[in-house]
Design a protein around this motif. Structure first.
Motif, mmCIF file in Angstrom:
data_model
loop_
_atom_site.group_PDB
_atom_site.id
_atom_site.type_symbol
_atom_site.label_atom_id
_atom_site.label_comp_id
_atom_site.label_asym_id
_atom_site.label_seq_id
_atom_site.Cartn_x
_atom_site.Cartn_y
_atom_site.Cartn_z
ATOM 1 N N VAL A 75 122.428 14.378 34.237
ATOM 2 C CA VAL A 75 122.602 13.230 35.123
ATOM 3 C C VAL A 75 121.301 13.045 35.886
ATOM 4 O O VAL A 75 120.749 14.007 36.430
ATOM 5 N N GLN A 76 120.814 11.819 35.907
ATOM 6 C CA GLN A 76 119.607 11.509 36.665
ATOM 7 C C GLN A 76 119.974 10.727 37.916
ATOM 8 O O GLN A 76 120.798 9.813 37.862
ATOM 9 N N ALA A 77 119.380 11.094 39.030
ATOM 10 C CA ALA A 77 119.551 10.371 40.291
ATOM 11 C C ALA A 77 118.226 9.700 40.629
ATOM 12 O O ALA A 77 117.159 10.307 40.484
ATOM 13 N N PHE A 78 118.295 8.451 41.073
ATOM 14 C CA PHE A 78 117.089 7.703 41.423
ATOM 15 C C PHE A 78 117.104 7.399 42.915
ATOM 16 O O PHE A 78 118.050 6.806 43.440
ATOM 17 N N ILE A 79 116.037 7.813 43.602
ATOM 18 C CA ILE A 79 115.946 7.678 45.055
ATOM 19 C C ILE A 79 114.683 6.902 45.397
ATOM 20 O O ILE A 79 113.581 7.288 44.965
ATOM 21 N N PRO A 80 114.799 5.808 46.152
ATOM 22 C CA PRO A 80 113.590 5.066 46.541
ATOM 23 C C PRO A 80 112.633 5.967 47.325
ATOM 24 O O PRO A 80 113.065 6.749 48.189
ATOM 25 N N VAL A 81 111.358 5.905 46.994
ATOM 26 C CA VAL A 81 110.360 6.705 47.710
ATOM 27 C C VAL A 81 110.041 5.997 49.019
ATOM 28 O O VAL A 81 109.177 5.118 49.106
ATOM 29 N N LEU A 82 110.789 6.379 50.051
ATOM 30 C CA LEU A 82 110.654 5.804 51.390
ATOM 31 C C LEU A 82 110.694 6.936 52.401
ATOM 32 O O LEU A 82 111.318 7.979 52.154
ATOM 33 N N PRO A 83 110.058 6.767 53.567
ATOM 34 C CA PRO A 83 110.039 7.839 54.573
ATOM 35 C C PRO A 83 111.425 8.324 54.964
ATOM 36 O O PRO A 83 111.642 9.524 55.164
ATOM 37 N N GLU A 84 112.395 7.403 55.058
ATOM 38 C CA GLU A 84 113.734 7.809 55.497
ATOM 39 C C GLU A 84 114.484 8.635 54.461
ATOM 40 O O GLU A 84 115.558 9.186 54.740
ATOM 41 N N ASN A 85 113.938 8.738 53.244
ATOM 42 C CA ASN A 85 114.612 9.504 52.186
ATOM 43 C C ASN A 85 113.994 10.889 51.966
ATOM 44 O O ASN A 85 114.293 11.541 50.961
ATOM 45 N N GLU A 86 113.182 11.336 52.899
ATOM 46 C CA GLU A 86 112.479 12.616 52.723
ATOM 47 C C GLU A 86 113.419 13.792 52.498
ATOM 48 O O GLU A 86 113.104 14.721 51.771
ATOM 49 N N GLY A 87 114.588 13.779 53.129
ATOM 50 C CA GLY A 87 115.488 14.930 53.031
ATOM 51 C C GLY A 87 116.502 14.852 51.904
ATOM 52 O O GLY A 87 117.293 15.785 51.721
ATOM 53 N N VAL A 88 116.477 13.771 51.121
ATOM 54 C CA VAL A 88 117.518 13.575 50.116
ATOM 55 C C VAL A 88 117.421 14.608 48.995
ATOM 56 O O VAL A 88 118.427 15.176 48.568
ATOM 57 N N GLU A 89 116.210 14.876 48.507
ATOM 58 C CA GLU A 89 116.074 15.851 47.423
ATOM 59 C C GLU A 89 116.617 17.210 47.847
ATOM 60 O O GLU A 89 117.323 17.878 47.078
#
Length: 323
Positions: free
Chosen positions: A64-78
């Motif tokens: 399964v692949q997850a796609f996360i926008p590369v944005l400052p607010e997403n720093e902790g998602v990974e």
């Protein structure tokens, strides 16, 4: 826009569980990669799909692949994803399931690399005589009959739930009549419960432990023009919340559906009969072939008679009756 692509290697049985984990984190931009056999069949039957084959699939690894926008607010998602998948590794032995390696790979990709390619795999699909499942970007084919269920499956290579969902819908069509009350346990996108309403059920209940799934089911029901006075969305756990179970059981359904995985269906086995009218029917799917005997035994032990078993590749769906 740049996107971070996280590839979580798993098993065919583990795909749905990984997706559920991602849903809990609010991640809905996903891509399902099936194993070698399914990919090989697709690639050799439809030549144009060659360009879209993912490396993990060609290496025989469902993922399964997850796609996360590369944005400052997403720093902790990974980090949150990695923590959740680590928890899965810990509980896998308790579930008695092979979830694969659960190794995670990551890279940065451009949106145009993946944003629309997945749509090539989803075309209108006729289910029996009463239902056409159609993505929002496709036209309804000329001459199609029955109700049209509009639903966007999300990005996917192939379809990890294609056979399980199709078999549920086929069994539902066989049983449904306008006076019936129907419940879908683990409603997910809402496709089964919405289909029940479109096929004429008097009342339909979409039930899920995950509030995100309940929200999506509601949105898809609205997209399909479902009468929300006859379509009820409930969020709770019928296994651990006694009050919630009592409330749902008080409704008494003609048809109960559960398109989940074998372990959950086995756990549901003592509860499902409590939700059903006498003579009611239970449709269960998402059962990998080598777990079928365990599921049927659990249902029989709880007073359900197996009426029919359907096969779709390695997946099984069954129909059971409450005596």
């Amino acid at each position: 826009m740049k996107w971070q692509e996280l590839t979580i290697n798993t098993s065919e049985e583990g795909i749905e569980i990984v997706l559920a984990r991602l849903d809990m984190l609010g991640i809905t931009q996903v891509n399902i990669i099936q194993g070698h056999d399914e990919v090989d069949k697709i690639l050799h039957s439809v030549e144009k799909y060659w360009d879209y084959a993912e490396e993990a699939a060609l290496n025989c690894r469902p993922a399964v692949q997850a796609f996360i926008p590369v944005l400052p607010e997403n720093e902790g998602v990974e980090a949150a994803i990695r923590q959740s998948i680590d928890e899965m590794k810990t509980i896998a032995p308790e579930l008695g399931m092979d979830l694969g390696s659960l190794e995670i790979g990551t890279r940065i990709v451009d949106e145009e690399d993946w944003a629309n390619n997945w749509k090539a795999y989803f075309k209108p699909m006729q289910i029996g005589e009463k239902l056409l499942v159609c993505p929002s970007w496709e036209e309804v084919p000329e001459g199609s009959t029955g109700a049209v269920l509009r639903i966007d499956p999300g990005m996917a290579f192939g379809s990890g739930t294609h056979h399980t969902t199709r078999m549920c819908l086929e069994l539902l069509e066989k049983l449904i009549s306008p006076d019936m009350r129907v419940a879908d346990l683990g409603c997910g996108s809402g496709i089964l419960s919405i289909a029940a309403s479109l096929m004429g059920a008097r009342e339909t209940y979409a039930i899920d432990i995950d509030p995100v799934a309940a929200k999506v089911a509601g949105e898809n029901a609205a997209l399909n023009g479902i009468d929300m006075d006859k379509y009820f969305i409930r969020t709770g756990d019928i296994l651990t919340d006694a009050e919630f179970k009592k409330d749902i059981a008080g409704e008494k359904f003609d048809i109960v559906m559960a398109n989940i995985v074998a372990n959950i269906i086995i756990a549901f086995a003592p509860v499902v009969p409590q939700l059903m009218k006498d003579g009611g029917m239970f449709i269960a799917s998402g059962i990998i072939d080598d777990r079928l005997d365990e599921v049927t035994e659990a249902l029989r032990e709880n007073g359900l008679k197996i009426i029919e078993v359907r096969e779709g590749e390695d997946w099984r769906a069954l129909l059971a009756e409450k005596a």
